[in-house]
Motif scaffolding. Structure first.
Motif, PDB file in Angstrom:
ATOM      1  N   GLU A   1     -15.417 -93.357  -6.618  1.00 26.78           N
ATOM      2  CA  GLU A   1     -16.016 -92.226  -5.905  1.00 26.78           C
ATOM      3  C   GLU A   1     -15.454 -90.889  -6.378  1.00 26.78           C
ATOM      4  N   GLU A   2     -14.141 -90.795  -6.538  1.00 23.16           N
ATOM      5  CA  GLU A   2     -13.518 -89.517  -6.867  1.00 23.16           C
ATOM      6  C   GLU A   2     -13.590 -89.165  -8.345  1.00 23.16           C
ATOM      7  N   LEU A   3     -13.453 -90.162  -9.230  1.00 21.88           N
ATOM      8  CA  LEU A   3     -13.475 -89.890 -10.662  1.00 21.88           C
ATOM      9  C   LEU A   3     -14.843 -90.131 -11.283  1.00 21.88           C
ATOM     10  N   GLY A   4     -15.683 -90.872 -10.590  1.00 22.84           N
ATOM     11  CA  GLY A   4     -17.009 -91.158 -11.142  1.00 22.84           C
ATOM     12  C   GLY A   4     -17.002 -92.248 -12.199  1.00 22.84           C
ATOM     13  N   LEU A   5     -15.896 -92.972 -12.333  1.00 23.83           N
ATOM     14  CA  LEU A   5     -15.817 -94.070 -13.307  1.00 23.83           C
ATOM     15  C   LEU A   5     -16.102 -95.386 -12.616  1.00 23.83           C
ATOM     16  N   GLN A   6     -16.743 -96.300 -13.336  1.00 19.67           N
ATOM     17  CA  GLN A   6     -17.026 -97.615 -12.784  1.00 19.67           C
ATOM     18  C   GLN A   6     -16.748 -98.688 -13.818  1.00 19.67           C
ATOM     19  N   PRO A   7     -16.516 -99.918 -13.363  1.00 22.07           N
ATOM     20  CA  PRO A   7     -16.299-101.001 -14.314  1.00 22.07           C
ATOM     21  C   PRO A   7     -17.447-101.064 -15.331  1.00 22.07           C
ATOM     22  N   GLY A   8     -17.073-101.239 -16.595  1.00 22.85           N
ATOM     23  CA  GLY A   8     -18.066-101.266 -17.669  1.00 22.85           C
ATOM     24  C   GLY A   8     -18.136 -99.966 -18.453  1.00 22.85           C
ATOM     25  N   ASP A   9     -17.661 -98.858 -17.858  1.00 23.72           N
ATOM     26  CA  ASP A   9     -17.604 -97.595 -18.597  1.00 23.72           C
ATOM     27  C   ASP A   9     -16.561 -97.723 -19.708  1.00 23.72           C
ATOM     28  N   VAL A  10     -16.734 -96.934 -20.771  1.00 22.28           N
ATOM     29  CA  VAL A  10     -15.767 -96.924 -21.867  1.00 22.28           C
ATOM     30  C   VAL A  10     -15.281 -95.493 -22.049  1.00 22.28           C
ATOM     31  N   ILE A  11     -14.006 -95.253 -21.765  1.00 23.05           N
ATOM     32  CA  ILE A  11     -13.425 -93.927 -21.946  1.00 23.05           C
ATOM     33  C   ILE A  11     -13.166 -93.731 -23.435  1.00 23.05           C
TER      34      ILE A  11
END
Length: 148
Positions: free
Chosen positions: A93-103
């Motif tokens: 919610e706070e960072l907008g990252l979810q499992p499956g994203d690639v930084i």
């Protein structure tokens, strides 16, 4: 057509056969290509990210370094980076990252591994907003975060 002693007629038979298999086990598999049948021996393995070393960042974000196997399995376009393996609801919610994203980049620093992401976040934390660039669904996006 067959996994071990189990006949495979449809996707449900395939899924049921997989439930009986264990990592490291060698299993005979009969496949059909066109009119020809072949018997292969397959060694059962975990999904690439399951067995990959994980790096925990911010106590609620687990990252895995991108490998060719993970890229192929998930159809990831980026050549390097860190796969978000797990993220708490708060982080999502706070960072907008979810499992499956690639930084793929932290501020102006490109990252090749999960350790690179952890080092960059540690370096930039407390110095103002951090821009994280990531791939999601084949598209690049970014989120700005403030870590104190």
């Amino acid at each position: 057509m067959r996994v071990g002693n189990r006949v495979v007629r449809n996707p449900f038979d395939w899924e049921a056969a997989l439930l009986d298999l264990r990592v490291g086990q060698d299993v005979p598999v009969i496949v059909r290509r066109g009119a020809a049948q072949r018997t292969l021996t397959v060694r059962i393995g975990d999904l690439p990210e399951v067995s990959a070393p994980k790096v925990t960042v911010l106590r609620e974000l687990q990252l895995v370094s991108l490998t060719p196997a993970i890229r192929a399995e998930r159809s990831i376009r980026s050549q390097a980076g860190a796969l978000v393996y797990q993220a708490s609801q708060r982080v999502s919610e706070e960072l907008g990252l979810q499992p499956g994203d690639v930084i793929v980049q932290v501020n102006r620093t490109g990252v090749a591994t999960a350790d690179d992401v952890a080092r960059a976040i540690d370096y930039y934390a407390g110095r103002g907003p951090i821009r994280l660039f990531f791939e999601r669904g084949g598209q690049l996006a970014f989120t700005d975060v403030l870590i104190r």
